[in-house]
Write a protein that holds these residues in place. Structure first.
Motif, short mmCIF file in Angstrom:
data_model
loop_
_atom_site.label_atom_id
_atom_site.label_comp_id
_atom_site.label_asym_id
_atom_site.label_seq_id
_atom_site.Cartn_x
_atom_site.Cartn_y
_atom_site.Cartn_z
N LYS A 283 0.83 -1.21 0.00
CA LYS A 283 0.00 0.00 0.00
C LYS A 283 0.87 1.26 0.00
CE LYS A 283 -3.75 -2.31 2.54
NZ LYS A 283 -4.54 -2.32 3.78
N TYR A 284 1.93 1.24 0.80
CA TYR A 284 2.73 2.45 0.95
C TYR A 284 3.53 2.76 -0.32
CZ TYR A 284 5.48 5.94 3.46
OH TYR A 284 6.04 7.11 3.88
N VAL A 285 4.01 1.72 -1.00
CA VAL A 285 4.76 1.94 -2.24
C VAL A 285 3.85 2.59 -3.29
CG1 VAL A 285 5.79 0.74 -4.20
CG2 VAL A 285 6.51 0.17 -1.89
N ILE A 286 2.60 2.14 -3.36
CA ILE A 286 1.64 2.76 -4.29
C ILE A 286 1.46 4.23 -3.96
CG2 ILE A 286 -0.76 2.75 -5.05
CD1 ILE A 286 -0.76 -0.28 -4.64
N PHE A 287 1.36 4.54 -2.65
CA PHE A 287 1.23 5.93 -2.22
C PHE A 287 2.46 6.76 -2.60
CE2 PHE A 287 2.42 8.93 1.18
CZ PHE A 287 1.39 9.85 1.07
N LEU A 288 3.67 6.20 -2.37
CA LEU A 288 4.89 6.92 -2.71
C LEU A 288 4.99 7.17 -4.21
CD1 LEU A 288 7.45 5.04 -0.40
CD2 LEU A 288 6.50 7.33 -0.05
N ASN A 289 4.58 6.19 -5.02
CA ASN A 289 4.61 6.35 -6.47
C ASN A 289 3.68 7.47 -6.92
OD1 ASN A 289 5.33 5.55 -9.19
ND2 ASN A 289 3.30 4.65 -9.32
N GLU A 290 2.49 7.52 -6.32
CA GLU A 290 1.53 8.56 -6.70
C GLU A 290 2.04 9.96 -6.34
OE1 GLU A 290 -1.95 7.41 -4.64
OE2 GLU A 290 -2.55 5.90 -6.12
N HIS A 291 2.93 10.06 -5.35
CA HIS A 291 3.46 11.36 -4.93
C HIS A 291 4.90 11.58 -5.40
CE1 HIS A 291 -0.05 10.92 -2.36
NE2 HIS A 291 0.00 12.21 -2.14
N SER A 292 5.33 10.77 -6.41
CA SER A 292 6.63 10.96 -7.06
C SER A 292 7.81 10.82 -6.10
CB SER A 292 6.69 12.34 -7.75
OG SER A 292 5.67 12.45 -8.72
N ARG A 293 7.65 10.05 -5.05
CA ARG A 293 8.74 9.79 -4.10
C ARG A 293 9.40 8.46 -4.49
NH1 ARG A 293 5.42 10.91 1.36
NH2 ARG A 293 7.27 9.99 2.33
N PHE A 294 10.08 8.49 -5.65
CA PHE A 294 10.56 7.25 -6.27
C PHE A 294 11.73 6.64 -5.51
CE2 PHE A 294 8.89 9.91 -9.83
CZ PHE A 294 7.73 9.19 -10.03
N ALA A 295 12.65 7.47 -4.99
CA ALA A 295 13.81 6.92 -4.29
C ALA A 295 13.38 6.14 -3.05
CB ALA A 295 14.77 8.05 -3.90
N GLU A 296 12.43 6.69 -2.27
CA GLU A 296 11.94 5.97 -1.10
C GLU A 296 11.26 4.67 -1.50
OE1 GLU A 296 9.88 8.56 1.87
OE2 GLU A 296 10.25 10.13 0.39
N ALA A 297 10.48 4.72 -2.58
CA ALA A 297 9.77 3.52 -3.03
C ALA A 297 10.74 2.43 -3.45
CB ALA A 297 8.83 3.87 -4.18
N ARG A 298 11.80 2.81 -4.20
CA ARG A 298 12.78 1.80 -4.65
C ARG A 298 13.49 1.16 -3.46
NH1 ARG A 298 14.20 5.96 -8.59
NH2 ARG A 298 13.41 5.41 -10.67
N THR A 299 13.89 1.96 -2.47
CA THR A 299 14.59 1.42 -1.29
C THR A 299 13.70 0.43 -0.54
OG1 THR A 299 15.87 3.47 -1.07
CG2 THR A 299 15.75 2.02 0.85
N LEU A 300 12.44 0.80 -0.33
CA LEU A 300 11.52 -0.07 0.39
C LEU A 300 11.26 -1.37 -0.38
CD1 LEU A 300 9.75 -0.33 2.88
CD2 LEU A 300 7.94 0.89 1.66
N LEU A 301 11.16 -1.26 -1.71
CA LEU A 301 10.92 -2.45 -2.53
C LEU A 301 12.11 -3.40 -2.52
CD1 LEU A 301 9.00 -1.08 -5.64
CD2 LEU A 301 8.21 -2.78 -4.01
#
Length: 634
Positions: free
Chosen positions: A48-66
């Motif tokens: 859920k959180y990665v989808i939220f980060l992607n929608e708000h263009s926070r790509f670096a945080e999303a990649r690290t978490l993934l």
């Protein structure tokens, strides 16, 4: 007129639901829920959180978490989550404009879904791969995966895939210049999303539908559509979608002669461009184009020239970025090939060195044997002390493992229900395929009835793994999905079918939920098959309420249709009545139904009713009325 009426009715149905959904603070919610969970238990919230980060263009945080979650899933051998994290990585790269990397991630996820027979996920991923190859102008690959998605849809009939298939068809009609046909398929896609309650996707499609209306010159309907999407984005706190509506609204307002409003929304769009940093130049180009047309309509030609120059400036920047991206992709492929050649050479050198080391190891073995003999006495003494330390460590380790096993049990139970649901989906698909190979209509009907019963049980397991309480089933969500699924499955239009589902928001034990689900499946199936053949305005009422204020407490289930009733159905086996039966009272025996052997459906209902200690009745009350009473166990 028809399009306007459709959007108006659709907005009435959706707005009441959307207005009740408050915005979610995902940052604080994610940190709070993740604090005390094990790595495996965090997967659902990570998704859920990665989808939220992607929608708000926070790509670096999303990649690290993934990356962290992908390693944990691989170490735990959870193939379903491994595939899901590959899929999410593809979405991140696609949003960020890295199309080649995104398709690599998608293909890794697709390979896992194919190996695990996850047909629905295969179809969804094929649709996304089609979109990426379309952007890359690779028409051969696009056609290959389009054919694969079409084959999966034809064989397995996944309802969730219909919106994507309709949207793809609409894109084909847009490219062919057939806007009316594209609008028709857009409405079909949104209807399915409305039935399945996928509101985020619904409003995304609705925004695209508004763009088609604008292109087709239906400016009033386009304005209503964009305002409906804007209302939803403001309620949900979706800043990116709010920006898109500000960008799209000026065009229809300009053609409607409302220049001040058009200019207002264009300036709002400019003030929020940074909410979508990856597409700033493209958005500014669109907004300045709108401002150019507004200035021309006002007769402000000098200002229009300024806006046009700005629009051309950002258009050139967009083209430059696209060329640079293509050059970077070619360079990346070249560097990858060079690295692979270097890796192959290093592998050959390593193999040669390993051979040399092997001969050296033979000499060392003899030396180690002599040293081992000398150390043997010393080790005997150390082993005595080590046993004492080991005993203490075993006690501590056992306590730690008990705590970990308690944490893992919940996740394993969810995984168990998930796999049971997937296995039942495979059984259902096999039965559907088998029914197509039968020639006897009665045999086909029997197999299809069995398939629906399997799907009813599968839906219960789906509710299990989606619910944090692993012991009980949320019966409200289950009955609602079962009823609406059968309604759509039998070809009824939800817009014209008066279906009322009143179910208490309670949890039921699996020993009651499974028999109850099968009973409701049989009763609803009979209603949809036989009750509405000659009914112009079909109605169906399903009620499930606990009774606590009488001498006897329990659960009351009522199903009422407006068909011809027991005497006019023409199918006594299908309508569950026996010879001469007009009513069977609660609390008494069930003489007519019990004495007659009847069809398999009748026997199944009687057996399941007896299994849960219930009592049922069947009578005619402006249609067929089914009633089931389940007493509270002592």
């Amino acid at each position: 007129m028809r399009t306007g009426l459709f959007i108006f009715l659709l907005s009435l149905g959706i707005s009441s639901r959307a207005q009740t959904l408050p915005p979610i603070d995902y940052d604080s919610l994610f940190q709070r829920r993740m604090a005390g969970l094990s790595p495996v238990q965090r997967f659902e919230w990570t998704n859920k959180y990665v989808i939220f980060l992607n929608e708000h263009s926070r790509f670096a945080e999303a990649r690290t978490l993934l990356r962290t979650s992908l390693r944990a899933a691989q170490q735990a051998h959870l193939t379903a989550w491994t595939a899901r994290f590959y899929e999410l990585s593809g979405y991140i790269e696609e949003t960020n404009g890295n199309l080649v990397r995104s398709v690599d991630f998608f293909l890794k996820a697709l390979a896992i879904y194919q190996a695990t027979y996850a047909f629905e996920q295969q179809q969804q991923l094929c649709v996304h791969i089609i979109g990426v190859y379309s952007s890359l102008q690779n028409l051969d690959k696009r056609q290959e995966y389009n054919q694969q998605a079409t084959t999966l849809q034809r064989e397995y009939h996944q309802l969730s895939m219909l919106p994507f298939m309709y949207a793809d068809k609409a894109d084909d009609f847009v490219n062919a210049g057939k806007l009316d046909s594209a609008l028709a398929y857009g409405r079909k896609a949104m209807t399915v999303l409305w039935v399945t309650r996928k509101w985020q996707q619904f409003y995304s499609y609705l925004d695209g539908y508004g763009v088609l209306l604008t292109d087709g010159g239906q400016y009033r309907e386009a304005e209503k559509t964009f305002r409906q999407c804007l209302t939803y984005s403001l309620q949900q706190g979706d800043k990116r979608r709010e920006l898109y509506e500000y960008i799209h609204l000026p065009e229809p307002l300009l053609h409607l002669g409302r220049l001040d409003e058009a200019a207002h929304y264009a300036k709002l769009a400019l003030s929020r461009i940074e909410l979508d940093p990856e597409r700033q130049d493209e958005h500014r180009m669109q907004v300045y184009e709108s401002l150019t047309h507004i200035a021309e309509a006002r007769g402000q030609y000098k200002q229009a020239l300024v806006y046009e120059r700005l629009s051309n400036q950002y258009r050139n920047a967009v083209l430059s970025v696209e060329k640079n991206r293509q050059i970077a992709e070619v360079e990346t492929r070249y560097q990858t090939a060079q690295k692979q050649a270097r890796i192959n050479q290093l592998s050959i050198d390593n193999q040669r060195q390993l051979t040399q080391i092997s001969w050296q190891a033979v000499g060392l073995i003899a030396l180690i044997a002599l040293l081992g003999l000398a150390l043997w006495q010393y080790r005997v003494i150390r082993q005595v002390n080590a046993r004492l330390r080991t005993t203490s460590q075993v006690v501590s380790e056992n306590n730690r493992q008990i705590s970990q096993q308690s944490d893992r049990l919940g996740v394993l139970m969810q995984e168990l229900h998930h796999r049971v649901k997937n296995n039942l989906a495979i059984v259902s698909s096999l039965m559907r395929m088998q029914s197509k190979r039968l020639d006897d209509p009665r045999a086909v009907q029997a197999v299809q009835d069995g398939q629906r019963r399997v799907e009813a049980i599968s839906l219960i397991h789906q509710q299990f793994y989606q619910n944090e309480n692993l012991a009980d089933v949320p019966i409200k969500a289950y009955v609602t999905e079962l009823t609406e699924g059968l309604l759509v499955g039998y070809g009824f239009d939800p817009d014209t079918f008066d279906c009322k589902v009143e179910v208490a928001d309670i949890q039921l034990d699996v020993d009651v939920a499974v028999p109850l689900g099968l009973i409701l499946n049989e009763v609803l199936t009979n209603a949809f098959k036989y009750a509405y053949a000659n009914v112009t305005k079909p109605r169906l009422s399903v009620r499930l309420q606990p009774v606590t204020d009488g001498p006897a407490t329990g659960l009351l289930i009522e199903v009422q249709d407006n068909g011809p009733g027991l005497e006019g159905s023409g199918r006594t086996d299908a309508r569950l009545e026996g010879p001469g039966q007009t009513d069977t009272q609660l609390g008494g025996a069930i003489p007519a139904v019990s004495r007659r052997k009847g069809s398999f459906g009748q026997r199944l209902i009687r057996e399941l009713t007896g299994q849960i200690g219930g009592e049922m009745s069947l009578t005619t009350r402006h249609g067929t009325y089914f009633r089931l009473w389940i007493p509270t166990p002592a």
